[in-house]
Design a protein around this motif. Structure first.
Motif, short mmCIF file in Angstrom:
data_model
loop_
_atom_site.label_atom_id
_atom_site.label_comp_id
_atom_site.label_asym_id
_atom_site.label_seq_id
_atom_site.Cartn_x
_atom_site.Cartn_y
_atom_site.Cartn_z
N SER A 135 -34.22 4.73 25.82
CA SER A 135 -33.87 5.61 26.02
C SER A 135 -33.44 6.79 27.10
O SER A 135 -32.67 7.50 27.24
N CYS A 136 -33.80 5.70 28.25
CA CYS A 136 -33.50 6.65 29.71
C CYS A 136 -31.66 5.87 29.67
O CYS A 136 -31.76 6.76 30.43
N ARG B 142 -24.36 9.34 28.76
CA ARG B 142 -23.78 10.07 28.16
C ARG B 142 -23.26 10.94 28.87
O ARG B 142 -21.82 11.59 28.97
N GLU C 24 -29.93 8.30 28.02
CA GLU C 24 -29.11 9.05 28.52
C GLU C 24 -28.50 9.13 29.84
O GLU C 24 -27.74 9.54 29.72
N PRO D 79 -32.09 9.31 34.56
CA PRO D 79 -33.00 10.18 34.16
C PRO D 79 -33.62 9.26 34.86
O PRO D 79 -33.70 7.92 35.77
#
Ligand code: F6R
Length: 615
Positions: free
Chosen positions: A449-450, A456, A453, A572
């Protein structure tokens, strides 16, 4: 390097071979060629350039009918890339035709002998020598093609994956392997030959991967007969069921494989730890490691051998292993290690890292380490690859096929595997506290998930790429865990954009590279939260004082670097030990966008090939 494809069966061979060559083009792309048996004769078309150039040439030059054929996409070793040096190559009589991936090292002496015997050569290649040697033996010894190939291969030194057929016997292809990969796809009344399984994946899931020093006679209406090249005994081949699917080897809507592979990272990192990392239970399960834990734990030293990006993953592992496992680690370029008479003992553990599992230097380093009694553990991506078979044990990354020549997802999945190995061993050895161990298990689980991110920021990074795309030099700086990321960032930029870039430990800058800094020099600094953060900020101040342009990779919410840098790329927050898994993402995207803006061939940069099977 070089990709080979062959087909024999009831379908038209041309589309299968052409499509296969397109899939293998990552292995080499300076020239391509095809030979088809049209029922009476061999039709051959070869050209300098890409498979698409071959495709344009074929239809005007030859008839494409035929149910037997071979094709080749080349990365030149002997002889410049031109039409004549392209494969396939005829024997002098025109009866035999061959494709070859590898190098025949003693070709010059064989050529001399053949010239004395009246052979005339058209190309500068070692391959044309081999096919004429086979022909000479076939005529002289009055043997069949298979036997002639076998005798010839016992006389050559070097590496090869070859496929050869005889126009007078168009129901068979003879193949052989030493040092270069070769897969045989088994269909119903049809057979495929290729450097990997991608050219035939839509036709069959059954494949035989030849071992080194094996050859096979593939004859229609008969089972594939595999035998040892030396010694002649028959081998019962293992028919492997392939797990590959077509989707994995297509671009899936992305403009380039490289971009697709960058975006696949959250998924493939998860695939790599799925079923192995059980964070809630505090367990890491690695099948290949279980029986060898004591070997690692009691090792005097861990030596990591690899090349290129895989070597950078090894450098990250050095930091991780030494920190958690407290065993000295050396990270070696396989190409240097193999030739420098290294001191290796049976108390050393060697880890070989390779995406392709075929890199010649890494393979040679493994052989050397094994000869000297070391235990060798592999971290490979390609299942069944030579390195995965040559090592005593190992753990696969589950990155799926990496087709873009610039390595991206292989790097992050290699680090994922190496992190799991280090955590597991450190727990057994008792060199990591329970809380640190548990924290890192959970952190590793959160990495996908990092990475998502970090991805993005793509549009923002594209805008930064626009500003710097015309720079002629870049400097990449990082410290600690992110020093290898600086090296990797510089390598990515160099190889796909052809802009000169250097990676340095940030503190080392003062010992030389700082002289390069002026208002034209973009300096990419990895300045995420870490033990070195303040030091990196000082390094940034030093660059700023010399008007360098600062592009900083920072942790979300950072304020200090933000004030100093010209541009920032946010990622992140993660634990410092795992930070390379996310800090590398913006650097991959930056290189990608610059290369696209400069009109480079991102997936097939000049002079490179995906798997380097020659030294
Ligand atoms: C860089 C790159 C190469 C490879 C190197 C080793 O993007 O792809 O530097 O990392 O050739 O290849 P493997 O990992 O297949 O042994």
């Amino acid at each position: 390097m070089c990709g080979i494809v062959g087909y024999i069966g009831n379908r038209e061979a041309y589309p299968i071979i052409l499509n296969g060559l397109k899939r293998l083009e990552y292995r080499g792309y300076d020239s391509a060629g095809i030979a088809l048996y049209d029922g009476t004769n061999i039709q051959m078309c070869k050209t300098k350039g890409k498979v698409s150039d071959l495709e344009s040439k074929v239809t005007s030059d030859i008839s494409t009918a035929g149910k037997l054929g071979i094709g080749h996409t080349r990365w030149a070793t002997h002889g410049i890339p031109n039409d004549v040096n392209s494969h396939p190559h005829y024997s002098m009589s025109g009866d035999l035709v061959i494709i070859h991936n590898g190098i025949i090292e003693n070709y010059a002496s064989i050529k001399k002998e053949l010239i004395k015997r009246g052979y005339i050569f058209k190309s500068e290649t070692d391959t044309e020598v081999l096919v004429n040697l086979i022909e000479d033996i076939k005529i002289k010894e009055k043997v069949k093609l298979g036997k002639a190939v076998q005798i010839a291969l016992n006389q050559v030194i070097g590496a090869y994956a070859i496929a050869v057929f005889d126009r007078n016997k168009p129901d068979e292809i003879v193949v052989a392997k030493l040092g270069s990969p070769l897969a045989i796809g088994i269909g119903e009344d049809e057979f495929f030959v290729a450097s990997d399984a991608t050219p035939f994946i839509e036709f069959t899931n059954n494949a035989i991967y030849l071992e080194d020093e094996e050859m096979a006679i593939i004859r229609l209406g008969r089972e594939v007969r595999v035998r040892k090249i030396k010694g002649d005994q028959l081998v019962d081949p293992y028919v492997q069921e392939l797990q590959l699917n077509l989707e994995q080897i297509e671009k899936g809507g992305y403009e380039h494989f490289m971009l697709k592979e960058i975006y696949e990272q959250p998924t493939v990192i998860k695939d790599t730890y799925r079923g192995r990392l059980l964070a809630d239970q505090g367990i890491i399960k690695l099948g290949g490691l279980e029986d060898y834990i004591q070997k690692f734990v009691n090792a005097n030293r861990i030596i990591i051998v690899a090349c290129g990006t895989s070597w950078h993953a090894g450098l990250v592992a050095e930091y991780i292993f030494e920190d958690w496992l407290r065993i000295p680690v050396e990270v070696e370029y396989a190409s240097e290690f193999r030739y420098r008479n290294p001191i290796i003992t049976d108390k050393d553990v060697v880890i070989a890292i390779s995406q392709s599992g075929e890199t010649a230097d890494t393979l040679a380093a493994i052989k050397l380490a094994k000869q000297q009694g070391a235990f060798v553990y592999g971290v490979c991506n390609v299942v069944g690859s030579t390195i995965s078979r040559e090592t005593h044990s190992g753990t696969y990354t589950h990155a799926g096929p990496e087709i873009g020549v610039a390595s991206t997802k292989a790097f992050t999945t290699q680090i994922t595997v190496l992190t799991m190995i280090a955590l597991k061993l450190a727990k057994v050895k008792g060199t990591i506290s329970k809380s640190n161990y548990m924290m890192h298990l959970r952190e590793l689980e959160l990495i996908p998930s990092c990475v998502e991110e970090a991805l993005r920021s793509d549009e923002k990074i594209k805008a930064i790429a626009e500003v710097f795309k015309d720079a002629s030099n870049f400097l990449y700086l990082g410290r600690g865990y992110n020093f290898p990321v600086a090296l990797e960032g510089a390598l990515k930029l160099k190889e796909i954009s052809y802009i000169h870039a250097e990676g340095y430990p940030a503190a080392e800058m003062k010992h030389g590279p700082i002289a390069l800094i002026d208002d034209q020099m973009p300096v990419v600094v990895i300045a995420v939260n870490s033990n070195h953060y303040e030091k990196v900020v000082s390094n940034i101040e030093e660059i700023k004082a010399r008007q360098g342009k600062i592009i900083a990779v920072v942790t979300e919410g950072d304020t200090s670097v933000k004030e100093l840098a010209d541009y920032i790329m946010e990622v992140p927050k993660t634990s410092e030990n795992l930070s390379p898994l996310v800090t590398t993402i913006p650097l991959q995207l930056l290189s990608y966008h610059i290369a696209v803006m400069l009109g480079r061939n991102v997936d097939q940069p000049r002079n490179l090939a995906k798997s380097v099977t020659v030294e």
